[in-house]
Every structure is written in C-alpha cells, then in structure tokens.
Write an enzyme that holds these catalytic residues in place. Structure first.
Site, PDB file in Angstrom:
ATOM      1  N   ARG A 111       0.834  -1.200   0.000  1.00 33.78           N
ATOM      2  CA  ARG A 111       0.000   0.000   0.000  1.00 33.78           C
ATOM      3  C   ARG A 111       0.874   1.258   0.000  1.00 33.78           C
ATOM      4  O   ARG A 111       1.004   1.942  -1.006  1.00 33.78           O
ATOM      5  CB  ARG A 111      -0.945  -0.013   1.211  1.00 33.78           C
ATOM      6  CG  ARG A 111      -2.124   0.980   1.098  1.00 33.78           C
ATOM      7  CD  ARG A 111      -1.799   2.376   1.549  1.00 33.78           C
ATOM      8  NE  ARG A 111      -1.346   2.456   2.928  1.00 33.78           N
ATOM      9  CZ  ARG A 111      -0.849   3.560   3.474  1.00 33.78           C
ATOM     10  NH1 ARG A 111      -0.745   4.680   2.758  1.00 33.78           N
ATOM     11  NH2 ARG A 111      -0.429   3.561   4.725  1.00 33.78           N
ATOM     12  N   ASP A 112       1.540   1.546   1.085  1.00 33.31           N
ATOM     13  CA  ASP A 112       2.357   2.753   1.193  1.00 33.31           C
ATOM     14  C   ASP A 112       3.560   2.680   0.259  1.00 33.31           C
ATOM     15  O   ASP A 112       4.011   3.693  -0.273  1.00 33.31           O
ATOM     16  CB  ASP A 112       2.816   2.924   2.647  1.00 33.31           C
ATOM     17  CG  ASP A 112       3.403   4.297   2.922  1.00 33.31           C
ATOM     18  OD1 ASP A 112       3.107   5.240   2.177  1.00 33.31           O
ATOM     19  OD2 ASP A 112       4.161   4.419   3.897  1.00 33.31           O
ATOM     20  N   HIS A 168       6.266   4.463  12.611  1.00 36.68           N
ATOM     21  CA  HIS A 168       6.367   4.428  11.147  1.00 36.68           C
ATOM     22  C   HIS A 168       7.425   5.453  10.741  1.00 36.68           C
ATOM     23  O   HIS A 168       7.142   6.643  10.624  1.00 36.68           O
ATOM     24  CB  HIS A 168       4.995   4.786  10.551  1.00 36.68           C
ATOM     25  CG  HIS A 168       4.924   4.681   9.069  1.00 36.68           C
ATOM     26  ND1 HIS A 168       4.112   3.775   8.421  1.00 36.68           N
ATOM     27  CD2 HIS A 168       5.551   5.369   8.073  1.00 36.68           C
ATOM     28  CE1 HIS A 168       4.223   3.921   7.117  1.00 36.68           C
ATOM     29  NE2 HIS A 168       5.097   4.891   6.880  1.00 36.68           N
ATOM     30  N   HIS A 223      10.499   6.992   8.244  1.00 33.33           N
ATOM     31  CA  HIS A 223      11.121   7.091   6.935  1.00 33.33           C
ATOM     32  C   HIS A 223      12.613   7.339   7.136  1.00 33.33           C
ATOM     33  O   HIS A 223      13.030   7.881   8.153  1.00 33.33           O
ATOM     34  CB  HIS A 223      10.484   8.215   6.118  1.00 33.33           C
ATOM     35  CG  HIS A 223       9.123   7.860   5.597  1.00 33.33           C
ATOM     36  ND1 HIS A 223       8.704   8.190   4.322  1.00 33.33           N
ATOM     37  CD2 HIS A 223       8.080   7.205   6.159  1.00 33.33           C
ATOM     38  CE1 HIS A 223       7.464   7.748   4.122  1.00 33.33           C
ATOM     39  NE2 HIS A 223       7.067   7.154   5.229  1.00 33.33           N
ATOM     40  N   CYS A 253       5.717   9.488   0.112  1.00 36.22           N
ATOM     41  CA  CYS A 253       4.387  10.052   0.340  1.00 36.22           C
ATOM     42  C   CYS A 253       4.047  10.951  -0.831  1.00 36.22           C
ATOM     43  O   CYS A 253       4.787  11.897  -1.107  1.00 36.22           O
ATOM     44  CB  CYS A 253       4.330  10.839   1.651  1.00 36.22           C
ATOM     45  SG  CYS A 253       2.725  11.628   1.929  1.00 36.22           S
ATOM     46  N   ASN A 295      10.341   4.365   2.989  1.00 35.26           N
ATOM     47  CA  ASN A 295      10.106   3.840   4.328  1.00 35.26           C
ATOM     48  C   ASN A 295      11.315   3.048   4.811  1.00 35.26           C
ATOM     49  O   ASN A 295      12.175   2.640   4.029  1.00 35.26           O
ATOM     50  CB  ASN A 295       8.902   2.886   4.296  1.00 35.26           C
ATOM     51  CG  ASN A 295       7.597   3.594   4.050  1.00 35.26           C
ATOM     52  OD1 ASN A 295       7.091   4.296   4.901  1.00 35.26           O
ATOM     53  ND2 ASN A 295       7.041   3.396   2.859  1.00 35.26           N
TER      54      ASN A 295
END
Length: 311
Positions: free
Chosen positions: A26-27, A219, A221, A252, A261
């Site tokens: 997803r991300d 989460h 980065h 993002c 990430n």
C-alpha cells in the site's frame, strides 16, 4: 545468505517479540508512477505472507483520482482470500471507503490523519478538526462491524511546510484520534526528520496523556538515515509494533521531501541481531524484494537486500 549472521545478543531491556506491520503493497506502491498490474500486487502480497509476515497492508479504498496506483482495490482484495492467518488491513478515507472495504470482507481498516494543518489541507482538503469529524462515523461504524481500526497520524516529528511540530500538538491530535475508538495508533515520521531523543519524548508524553505503549506503532522514513536508530529508541520504550516496507519502497505523494520507508529487511536484520522474534524468514523476504525490484525495473534501496542478494 550469510550463515549464522547476524549473531544474536538478546537484552532483557527490549521486547522479546515485535510485530512488523508490512506496508509495502500500500504505502510502498502508492507513489509509483507506472501502474503495477493487479496480479503482480497479489503475488507480492502472497510472497510477503509466505515469508512469515503476519500483517500486510494490502491496499487503499480511496478515490482513484487521488491514488491511481491503488484504483484496483476491488479487483485485488478478492485475490487474497486464500491467504490464511495473515491480517490484511486496508486504508479507508471516509464512510464510502469503509463500505467498499467491508463489502469485500475486510476485517481491519485504517484511517489517515495529520498532526499539522497544512498537511491535513493538502492530503485531506480539510482542517485537522474537520478530518477528525470525518473519521468519527467511520470508526464508529467499523466498531459496529467488529472491524479493527488503526489510526495513522502523519507529520508527528516535522512538516515540510510548517517546520517544527510541537510535541503537545501531536499528543493532542493523537489523543483525539484514539478517543474516536481506534484500537491502534501509528506515529508517522512522514519526512524522516525524527531523532531518538524526539521519539522518546513523544512516546513519554503520549503515555502521560493516557495513550498506552501497547497501542502504539511507529512508522519511520529513512530520509536522514535515522529510521533504525529511531526504531531502537521506540523498542527501548517498549513499543512492539513497527511499520516497514519490503525493499524500502515508498514515500508520500503529498510530501515531496519524503523518501522511502524503513526497509523491512534492514529492520529484520537488526531485530535478529537483538534476539527479537519476528517470525520472518529473511531469505524469503529478500528474494521477494529482489523480485519486486525486478517488476519495477530498478534496484531495491534496502542495504540488506543489496548485501544479501549479491552473496
């Protein structure tokens, strides 16, 4: 694979086990310019599950206009029904997204909020308070369906437009998000500017406000190379849920300074060295990321993937 490495040195001051919340499908993929075929996404998720990941965020039920890469959510999710024993959360932006997800059998959803006003406007076209009001019926209806709800909170450590984000501001929005009924809170370092002291301070302030460590995930980065150091600080605080993306995919789409990430392989290598259980087979995971890099036509940014794939 390097036999016997890394050597494991467990510590009583760290959690014995960590749940990795895999966000690659997803991300990791949402910002890809070239559309990844549905069947490739499905195989990616199957491979991640086969590697031992127990939580794999599958897709997002947003309007195709906003995230074209994930426009095939209705086609993809049914292709995952044969995966057993793996949580497959999906992102939903509003009640319409919730309806679409639940109709396909989703049992875990996530909403995506912001700690800053500028990002809330750019990402959700709403103020922070307006976005929380939009999430309220989503969370309430999800709980009525006995669906697990994760609350993502972005820009917790810095914002590309606003700069520094006061800790008390993050705590206020995080507490409001949890008060809606979220089961879990993921703290997003969206542009990768966090440092370990900042992480410890925010976690302590959240605890003071009544948000338990057991409900918190992190989460990070890796924009400034701090993701693993920040993760270690969170582990020292007792956090046991860490978001990561296979092969270090992702960024993002609404924050141009956000880079990839934390790579799941880099995280697993560190956790293995700390004697922390994850249930993840690093060899299978690395092979999956090498395969996915081939699908995307570029090498993985993960240092661990690069190191292990040339041996």
């Amino acid at each position: 694979m390097t036999d016997g490495l890394p050597m494991a040195f467990p510590s009583q001051d760290l959690p014995p086990r960590v749940r990795i919340h895999e966000v690659g499908p997803r991300d990791g993929l949402q910002n890809e310019k070239t559309v990844v075929p549905t069947e490739v996404k499905a195989e990616f998720i199957h491979r991640l599950a086969d590697a031992g990941l127990t939580t794999v965020e599958a897709t997002s039920f947003v309007h195709p206009k906003w995230v074209p890469q994930l426009a095939d959510a209705e086609q993809l999710f049914p292709e995952l029904r044969d995966i057993k024993g793996v949580a497959l959360p999906v992102l939903v932006p509003n009640e319409r997204g919730l309806d679409r997800a639940v109709s396909l059998g989703a049992r875990r959803i996530a909403v995506f909020g912001s700690a800053t006003e500028t990002f809330a406007q750019r990402n959700l076209n709403r103020t922070v308070d307006e976005s929380l009001a939009m999430f309220e019926p989503v969370v309430a209806r999800a709980k009525d369906h006995k669906v697990h709800v994760r609350g993502y909170l972005s820009m917790c450590f810095g914002d590309p437009w606003e700069g520094k984000v006061p800790v008390h501001q993050v705590v206020r929005v995080a507490k409001q998000l949890m008060d809606l009924g979220c089961d879990e809170l993921s703290l997003g370092d969206t542009i990768g500017v966090a440092t370990p002291g900042h992480v410890r301070t925010l976690l302590a302030e959240l605890n003071e406000a009544g948000v338990p460590t057991s409900a918190i995930g992190v989460h990070f980065h890796d924009t400034y190379g701090q993701a693993l150091a920040n993760t270690f600080a969170a582990l020292e605080h007792g956090v046991t849920t860490v978001d990561a993306s296979a092969g270090g995919l992702g960024g993002c789409p609404y924050a141009k300074s956000a880079t990839g990430n934390l790579a799941t392989e880099d995280l697993v290598w560190m956790l293995n060295g700390l004697g922390i259980e994850t249930g993840v087979d690093l060899g299978r995971l690395t092979a999956t990321s090498v395969w996915m890099a081939g699908q995307l036509g570029r090498p993985s940014p993960s240092r661990t993937v690069r190191a292990l794939s040339v041996q």
